[in-house]
Design a protein around this motif. Sequence first.
Motif, PDB file in Angstrom:
ATOM      1  N   HIS A 220       0.817  -1.212   0.000  1.00  0.00           N
ATOM      2  CA  HIS A 220       0.000   0.000   0.000  1.00  0.00           C
ATOM      3  C   HIS A 220       0.855   1.267   0.000  1.00  0.00           C
ATOM      4  O   HIS A 220       0.737   2.109  -0.902  1.00  0.00           O
ATOM      5  CB  HIS A 220      -0.910  -0.024   1.238  1.00  0.00           C
ATOM      6  N   GLU A 221       1.683   1.403   1.019  1.00  0.00           N
ATOM      7  CA  GLU A 221       2.449   2.645   1.188  1.00  0.00           C
ATOM      8  C   GLU A 221       3.630   2.722   0.215  1.00  0.00           C
ATOM      9  O   GLU A 221       3.804   3.711  -0.503  1.00  0.00           O
ATOM     10  CB  GLU A 221       2.949   2.764   2.629  1.00  0.00           C
ATOM     11  N   ALA A 222       4.469   1.671   0.217  1.00  0.00           N
ATOM     12  CA  ALA A 222       5.709   1.739  -0.558  1.00  0.00           C
ATOM     13  C   ALA A 222       5.491   1.585  -2.055  1.00  0.00           C
ATOM     14  O   ALA A 222       5.946   2.425  -2.850  1.00  0.00           O
ATOM     15  CB  ALA A 222       6.682   0.673  -0.054  1.00  0.00           C
ATOM     16  N   PHE A 223       4.780   0.502  -2.450  1.00  0.00           N
ATOM     17  CA  PHE A 223       4.691   0.167  -3.864  1.00  0.00           C
ATOM     18  C   PHE A 223       3.537   0.855  -4.585  1.00  0.00           C
ATOM     19  O   PHE A 223       3.295   0.582  -5.766  1.00  0.00           O
ATOM     20  CB  PHE A 223       4.600  -1.349  -4.042  1.00  0.00           C
ATOM     21  N   ALA A 256      -4.102   1.777  -3.951  1.00  0.00           N
ATOM     22  CA  ALA A 256      -3.273   1.201  -2.891  1.00  0.00           C
ATOM     23  C   ALA A 256      -3.956  -0.002  -2.236  1.00  0.00           C
ATOM     24  O   ALA A 256      -3.306  -1.008  -1.941  1.00  0.00           O
ATOM     25  CB  ALA A 256      -2.953   2.276  -1.847  1.00  0.00           C
ATOM     26  N   VAL A 257      -5.257   0.088  -2.006  1.00  0.00           N
ATOM     27  CA  VAL A 257      -5.981  -1.052  -1.429  1.00  0.00           C
ATOM     28  C   VAL A 257      -6.097  -2.171  -2.464  1.00  0.00           C
ATOM     29  O   VAL A 257      -5.994  -3.358  -2.127  1.00  0.00           O
ATOM     30  CB  VAL A 257      -7.370  -0.621  -0.923  1.00  0.00           C
ATOM     31  N   PHE A 258      -6.283  -1.804  -3.730  1.00  0.00           N
ATOM     32  CA  PHE A 258      -6.303  -2.813  -4.798  1.00  0.00           C
ATOM     33  C   PHE A 258      -4.966  -3.553  -4.858  1.00  0.00           C
ATOM     34  O   PHE A 258      -4.921  -4.768  -5.093  1.00  0.00           O
ATOM     35  CB  PHE A 258      -6.596  -2.136  -6.141  1.00  0.00           C
ATOM     36  N   ALA A 259      -3.873  -2.826  -4.632  1.00  0.00           N
ATOM     37  CA  ALA A 259      -2.551  -3.450  -4.615  1.00  0.00           C
ATOM     38  C   ALA A 259      -2.447  -4.470  -3.481  1.00  0.00           C
ATOM     39  O   ALA A 259      -1.832  -5.535  -3.642  1.00  0.00           O
ATOM     40  CB  ALA A 259      -1.472  -2.381  -4.463  1.00  0.00           C
ATOM     41  N   GLU A 260      -3.047  -4.146  -2.337  1.00  0.00           N
ATOM     42  CA  GLU A 260      -3.090  -5.113  -1.236  1.00  0.00           C
ATOM     43  C   GLU A 260      -3.822  -6.384  -1.682  1.00  0.00           C
ATOM     44  O   GLU A 260      -3.386  -7.509  -1.403  1.00  0.00           O
ATOM     45  CB  GLU A 260      -3.808  -4.521  -0.023  1.00  0.00           C
ATOM     46  N   LEU A 261      -4.928  -6.176  -2.374  1.00  0.00           N
ATOM     47  CA  LEU A 261      -5.744  -7.303  -2.832  1.00  0.00           C
ATOM     48  C   LEU A 261      -4.976  -8.167  -3.820  1.00  0.00           C
ATOM     49  O   LEU A 261      -4.940  -9.402  -3.709  1.00  0.00           O
ATOM     50  CB  LEU A 261      -7.026  -6.768  -3.478  1.00  0.00           C
TER      51      LEU A 261
END
Length: 423
Positions: A220-223, A256-261
């Motif tokens: 979320h934060e970094a990527f 960012a939340v999609f990246a978590e997913l």
Amino acid sequence: MNAPATLAPDIQRYADLDKRLLGACKSIRILSSVAWPATLENRMIEEFARGQFSLPQVYYHAPDFSEVRAELAAIEAEAGHDDPLGEYLCRTAESWRIAAEMLEAVGTHDVTLRSISLYGRPGDAIPGSDRSNLDAARYFVELSDELGSDLLSDDVTNDIPADVLRADLTQSLDDFFGAGTISVEVDDELTAKAAAGATRIRLRGGTTFSGYDKHQLLAHEAFVHSLTALNGREQPVLASLARTSPRVTATQEGLAVFAELMSGAIDISRLKRISLRILAIDMALNGADFVEVYKFFKGCGQSTGDSFHSAQRVFRGVPPDGGAAFAKDNVYLSGLLTVHTFFRWAFKQQRMDMLRQLFAGKLALHDVISLQPHFESGVIAQPRWLPPWMQHAHGLAGKLAFSLFINRIHMGRVQAESLSLSL
């Protein structure tokens, strides 16, 4: 990245306006302007733990942004809508102007409508659906509660101190971006668990983290947040793409939340937390005060500290006595759903290039589409960095292809008997 020595006159005009835009908005710091003192939070958390409830008394400094707003309005007028670059500048300047008006009203109910203008409200419809953000929030909370008893055995413990996580994240970031590109710091005054800029990630001091937190912070934060800021710094013309303007917040947080997913760094509890915040914003808008919202979070299973911080996010910059809310947390779920839809749409259109371009800076979904001529000409540079999960196009395509097809299956028509007979 510096702009080329010579630009076409029309492009140079937009580059000059972009430079003026950055100068005008540099003093607008939204989250720090509505933040609460850590000393107040710590004292009140102790009181709430003892059952001593009272409304917080927070004092804000209301800035005078009259000159800033005048400059932003002038940029809007000069940018116009004749070219996608001008439209981008016009929309961005407008959002910063609304943010300036919001901060000038800090501590009053007037913050509410301006924050809704920037971040939306819980009842807003989800694009491509007849459901609202509020409907989605209720769904994920109910689903989490139904699954909760089956997930209690998951080995998720908060036992990583902030200093240990800082060292671990630093190594991972050095390996990906290069040594020293992004620093990781522990900040005792930070309200959120973490916050990211282009070259710095902060972790809240005095707290511990889980393994899920570590993976979520990277994804979320970094990527996303740091990565898009760094790519924005590489832009030859629009340097403002390195900074998150209010109008791109929904896309950036949703991405960012999609990246978590996509990277497996999200769990059902995380979806429940961001959904509960939307329900809490709706409660506050309908008259609930700070204590009532705190008790709502507490009744949903959060700890005293987490319940306080969750309620605090809803009442940043507004009176705590009900009928007002700071709507930023509305964007996490609505942004996730919209970004997910955009990825599916782009895949269906065979436009994987658009998905990569989404990481070229702090862009809204609208920008990726409207700025296509300038991506093709090179005025907008392609992203230097992509998240790990975006670098594997075949794996991403497989997930999106499956998602496109599986959404054609209507769960209301599925019966257990038909499933068992088909196997």
